[in-house]
Design a protein around this motif. Structure first.
Motif, PDB file in Angstrom:
ATOM      1  N   SER A 114       8.649   0.643  13.899  1.00 59.55           N
ATOM      2  CA  SER A 114       7.911   1.415  14.907  1.00 59.55           C
ATOM      3  C   SER A 114       7.549   0.553  16.103  1.00 59.55           C
ATOM      4  O   SER A 114       7.204  -0.616  15.947  1.00 59.55           O
ATOM      5  CB  SER A 114       6.613   1.970  14.293  1.00 59.55           C
ATOM      6  N   SER A 115       7.582   1.131  17.303  1.00 54.45           N
ATOM      7  CA  SER A 115       7.166   0.422  18.515  1.00 54.45           C
ATOM      8  C   SER A 115       5.646   0.312  18.617  1.00 54.45           C
ATOM      9  O   SER A 115       5.132  -0.366  19.505  1.00 54.45           O
ATOM     10  CB  SER A 115       7.634   1.187  19.764  1.00 54.45           C
ATOM     11  N   SER A 116       4.929   0.996  17.728  1.00 57.41           N
ATOM     12  CA  SER A 116       3.474   1.097  17.892  1.00 57.41           C
ATOM     13  C   SER A 116       2.713  -0.113  17.395  1.00 57.41           C
ATOM     14  O   SER A 116       2.929  -0.596  16.285  1.00 57.41           O
ATOM     15  CB  SER A 116       2.951   2.333  17.158  1.00 57.41           C
ATOM     16  N   ARG A 117       1.787  -0.562  18.237  1.00 60.51           N
ATOM     17  CA  ARG A 117       0.876  -1.640  17.839  1.00 60.51           C
ATOM     18  C   ARG A 117      -0.216  -1.107  16.915  1.00 60.51           C
ATOM     19  O   ARG A 117      -0.968  -1.880  16.332  1.00 60.51           O
ATOM     20  CB  ARG A 117       0.230  -2.257  19.090  1.00 60.51           C
ATOM     21  N   ASN A 118      -0.338   0.214  16.816  1.00 61.05           N
ATOM     22  CA  ASN A 118      -1.341   0.821  15.930  1.00 61.05           C
ATOM     23  C   ASN A 118      -0.790   1.083  14.526  1.00 61.05           C
ATOM     24  O   ASN A 118      -1.471   1.704  13.705  1.00 61.05           O
ATOM     25  CB  ASN A 118      -1.844   2.134  16.537  1.00 61.05           C
ATOM     26  N   THR A 119       0.436   0.620  14.259  1.00 66.37           N
ATOM     27  CA  THR A 119       1.070   0.873  12.948  1.00 66.37           C
ATOM     28  C   THR A 119       0.165   0.509  11.754  1.00 66.37           C
ATOM     29  O   THR A 119      -0.019   1.347  10.856  1.00 66.37           O
ATOM     30  CB  THR A 119       2.421   0.130  12.855  1.00 66.37           C
ATOM     31  N   PRO A 120      -0.421  -0.719  11.712  1.00 69.97           N
ATOM     32  CA  PRO A 120      -1.242  -1.058  10.539  1.00 69.97           C
ATOM     33  C   PRO A 120      -2.407  -0.083  10.340  1.00 69.97           C
ATOM     34  O   PRO A 120      -2.680   0.338   9.215  1.00 69.97           O
ATOM     35  CB  PRO A 120      -1.745  -2.470  10.854  1.00 69.97           C
ATOM     36  N   THR A 121      -3.082   0.307  11.421  1.00 70.33           N
ATOM     37  CA  THR A 121      -4.207   1.256  11.335  1.00 70.33           C
ATOM     38  C   THR A 121      -3.748   2.587  10.771  1.00 70.33           C
ATOM     39  O   THR A 121      -4.390   3.166   9.883  1.00 70.33           O
ATOM     40  CB  THR A 121      -4.798   1.524  12.752  1.00 70.33           C
ATOM     41  N   ILE A 122      -2.630   3.094  11.291  1.00 70.16           N
ATOM     42  CA  ILE A 122      -2.146   4.415  10.876  1.00 70.16           C
ATOM     43  C   ILE A 122      -1.749   4.399   9.401  1.00 70.16           C
ATOM     44  O   ILE A 122      -2.149   5.285   8.633  1.00 70.16           O
ATOM     45  CB  ILE A 122      -0.959   4.852  11.769  1.00 70.16           C
ATOM     46  N   LEU A 123      -1.000   3.361   8.989  1.00 71.41           N
ATOM     47  CA  LEU A 123      -0.558   3.303   7.581  1.00 71.41           C
ATOM     48  C   LEU A 123      -1.760   3.218   6.641  1.00 71.41           C
ATOM     49  O   LEU A 123      -1.775   3.828   5.569  1.00 71.41           O
ATOM     50  CB  LEU A 123       0.392   2.124   7.369  1.00 71.41           C
ATOM     51  N   GLU A 124      -2.780   2.484   7.068  1.00 77.61           N
ATOM     52  CA  GLU A 124      -4.014   2.375   6.274  1.00 77.61           C
ATOM     53  C   GLU A 124      -4.664   3.754   6.140  1.00 77.61           C
ATOM     54  O   GLU A 124      -5.000   4.196   5.040  1.00 77.61           O
ATOM     55  CB  GLU A 124      -4.960   1.401   7.000  1.00 77.61           C
ATOM     56  N   LYS A 125      -4.790   4.456   7.267  1.00 73.78           N
ATOM     57  CA  LYS A 125      -5.474   5.763   7.284  1.00 73.78           C
ATOM     58  C   LYS A 125      -4.772   6.801   6.412  1.00 73.78           C
ATOM     59  O   LYS A 125      -5.428   7.658   5.810  1.00 73.78           O
ATOM     60  CB  LYS A 125      -5.532   6.296   8.728  1.00 73.78           C
ATOM     61  N   ILE A 126      -3.440   6.762   6.386  1.00 72.79           N
ATOM     62  CA  ILE A 126      -2.725   7.783   5.603  1.00 72.79           C
ATOM     63  C   ILE A 126      -2.397   7.298   4.191  1.00 72.79           C
ATOM     64  O   ILE A 126      -1.695   7.975   3.441  1.00 72.79           O
ATOM     65  CB  ILE A 126      -1.442   8.285   6.334  1.00 72.79           C
ATOM     66  N   GLY A 127      -2.914   6.116   3.852  1.00 76.40           N
ATOM     67  CA  GLY A 127      -2.764   5.628   2.472  1.00 76.40           C
ATOM     68  C   GLY A 127      -1.378   5.099   2.143  1.00 76.40           C
ATOM     69  O   GLY A 127      -1.000   5.029   0.978  1.00 76.40           O
ATOM     70  N   LEU A 128      -0.590   4.697   3.170  1.00 80.82           N
ATOM     71  CA  LEU A 128       0.774   4.205   2.908  1.00 80.82           C
ATOM     72  C   LEU A 128       0.939   2.720   3.258  1.00 80.82           C
ATOM     73  O   LEU A 128       2.060   2.245   3.438  1.00 80.82           O
ATOM     74  CB  LEU A 128       1.806   5.046   3.677  1.00 80.82           C
ATOM     75  N   ALA A 129      -0.183   1.993   3.328  1.00 76.46           N
ATOM     76  CA  ALA A 129      -0.113   0.582   3.737  1.00 76.46           C
ATOM     77  C   ALA A 129       0.775  -0.245   2.798  1.00 76.46           C
ATOM     78  O   ALA A 129       1.403  -1.209   3.237  1.00 76.46           O
ATOM     79  CB  ALA A 129      -1.511  -0.017   3.810  1.00 76.46           C
ATOM     80  N   ASP A 130       0.839   0.144   1.533  1.00 71.02           N
ATOM     81  CA  ASP A 130       1.643  -0.638   0.574  1.00 71.02           C
ATOM     82  C   ASP A 130       2.879   0.117   0.096  1.00 71.02           C
ATOM     83  O   ASP A 130       3.487  -0.261  -0.908  1.00 71.02           O
ATOM     84  CB  ASP A 130       0.773  -1.016  -0.641  1.00 71.02           C
ATOM     85  N   ALA A 131       3.247   1.177   0.813  1.00 66.64           N
ATOM     86  CA  ALA A 131       4.316   2.051   0.321  1.00 66.64           C
ATOM     87  C   ALA A 131       5.721   1.575   0.706  1.00 66.64           C
ATOM     88  O   ALA A 131       6.703   2.079   0.169  1.00 66.64           O
ATOM     89  CB  ALA A 131       4.100   3.470   0.838  1.00 66.64           C
ATOM     90  N   PHE A 132       5.816   0.619   1.636  1.00 68.50           N
ATOM     91  CA  PHE A 132       7.143   0.212   2.140  1.00 68.50           C
ATOM     92  C   PHE A 132       7.432  -1.248   1.779  1.00 68.50           C
ATOM     93  O   PHE A 132       6.518  -2.062   1.659  1.00 68.50           O
ATOM     94  CB  PHE A 132       7.203   0.408   3.660  1.00 68.50           C
ATOM     95  N   ASP A 133       8.714  -1.579   1.650  1.00 67.72           N
ATOM     96  CA  ASP A 133       9.105  -2.948   1.304  1.00 67.72           C
ATOM     97  C   ASP A 133       8.944  -3.892   2.494  1.00 67.72           C
ATOM     98  O   ASP A 133       8.827  -5.103   2.304  1.00 67.72           O
ATOM     99  CB  ASP A 133      10.561  -2.966   0.804  1.00 67.72           C
ATOM    100  N   ALA A 134       8.989  -3.354   3.703  1.00 66.74           N
ATOM    101  CA  ALA A 134       8.785  -4.190   4.895  1.00 66.74           C
ATOM    102  C   ALA A 134       8.247  -3.325   6.032  1.00 66.74           C
ATOM    103  O   ALA A 134       8.493  -2.116   6.076  1.00 66.74           O
ATOM    104  CB  ALA A 134      10.098  -4.846   5.321  1.00 66.74           C
ATOM    105  N   ILE A 135       7.516  -3.981   6.927  1.00 65.38           N
ATOM    106  CA  ILE A 135       7.002  -3.283   8.111  1.00 65.38           C
ATOM    107  C   ILE A 135       7.336  -4.110   9.344  1.00 65.38           C
ATOM    108  O   ILE A 135       7.018  -5.310   9.410  1.00 65.38           O
ATOM    109  CB  ILE A 135       5.476  -3.061   8.006  1.00 65.38           C
ATOM    110  N   ALA A 136       8.017  -3.479  10.293  1.00 64.21           N
ATOM    111  CA  ALA A 136       8.274  -4.110  11.592  1.00 64.21           C
ATOM    112  C   ALA A 136       7.632  -3.193  12.631  1.00 64.21           C
ATOM    113  O   ALA A 136       7.911  -1.994  12.643  1.00 64.21           O
ATOM    114  CB  ALA A 136       9.776  -4.243  11.829  1.00 64.21           C
TER     115      ALA A 136
END
Ligand code: BG6
Ligand code: MG
Length: 214
Positions: A114-136
């Motif tokens: 994702s191009s978004s700098r808010n990615t960590p906040t969003i993934l945390e809010k929707i409960g998917l912070a640990d759902a992916f093998d990698a985050i870019a």
């Protein structure tokens, strides 16, 4: 080519935060007396915050200094983050959880690109912070989509060659980035009619996982 990893865009693919981006930019445009609508908003999909602002300012009745531009981008992000406060796991788009489970069952890796700098906040809010093998995300790249950098970074973090990756995108810029990265491009939502995409579906819920990975 066999697909060993699926890289998902975030805004407009995993969660409908694309609508919040639009609302926050519309508020800025209204306050500044700049003409802006959903048609122009389509060009902002996948594009970084500052580049989005530049596109909006093409309709502005006056020019803005670099300091003013930084101020506007900051204000937009404040409005946007107020909207993000409401996000819950209930905002995950239909079909996403089932698609992630089906991919994992097939031992295929998943990532966010994702191009978004808010990615960590969003993934945390929707409960998917640990759902992916990698985050870019936008915090880790110098050039946003249509540049392939974010997808190549995701593939690199996963340790998988670009030609073995598929990208799910709602942005034309994202489809272009996926193709430039040498990956399979899957268009959903606003990119469902993108002629360059290898696979098209109106939403993730309509995607066939076996077709995606075949
Ligand atoms: C992308 C959105 O995911 O992130 C764009 O499609 C947005 O519309 C970009 O401009 C940057 O987002 P942020 O959260 O860093 O301002
Ligand atoms: Mg998107």
């Amino acid at each position: 080519m066999t697909i060993h990893a699926v890289i998902f865009d975030l805004d407009g693919v995993i969660v409908s935060t694309d609508e919040y981006h639009y609302q926050a930019w519309q508020q800025i445009a209204d306050e500044e007396g700049i003409s802006f609508d959903r048609r122009i908003n389509e060009r902002l999909r996948g594009v970084s915050r500052m580049e989005s602002l530049e596109i909006i300012l093409r309709q502005a009745p006056r020019s803005y200094s670099e300091t003013e531009k930084l101020g506007l981008a900051h204000r937009k992000n404040e409005y946007y983050r107020q909207l993000l406060n409401r996000l819950t796991p209930g905002d995950i788009l239909p079909g996403v959880m089932a698609m992630l489970a089906a991919i994992k069952r097939r031992q295929v890796k998943t990532a966010i690109g994702s191009s978004s700098r808010n990615t960590p906040t969003i993934l945390e809010k929707i409960g998917l912070a640990d759902a992916f093998d990698a985050i870019a995300d936008g915090n880790q790249i110098a050039r946003s989509k249509p540049d392939p950098e974010v997808f190549l970074l995701a593939a690199d973090k996963l340790g998988i060659s670009p030609e073995n990756c598929a990208v799910v995108e709602d942005a034309e810029a994202g489809i272009e980035a996926a193709l430039r990265a040498g990956m399979r491009a899957v268009g959903v939502g606003s990119a469902a009619h993108c002629p360059q995409a290898h696979i098209r579906a109106s939403a993730i819920a309509d995607l066939d996982v076996d077709e995606l990975l075949a």
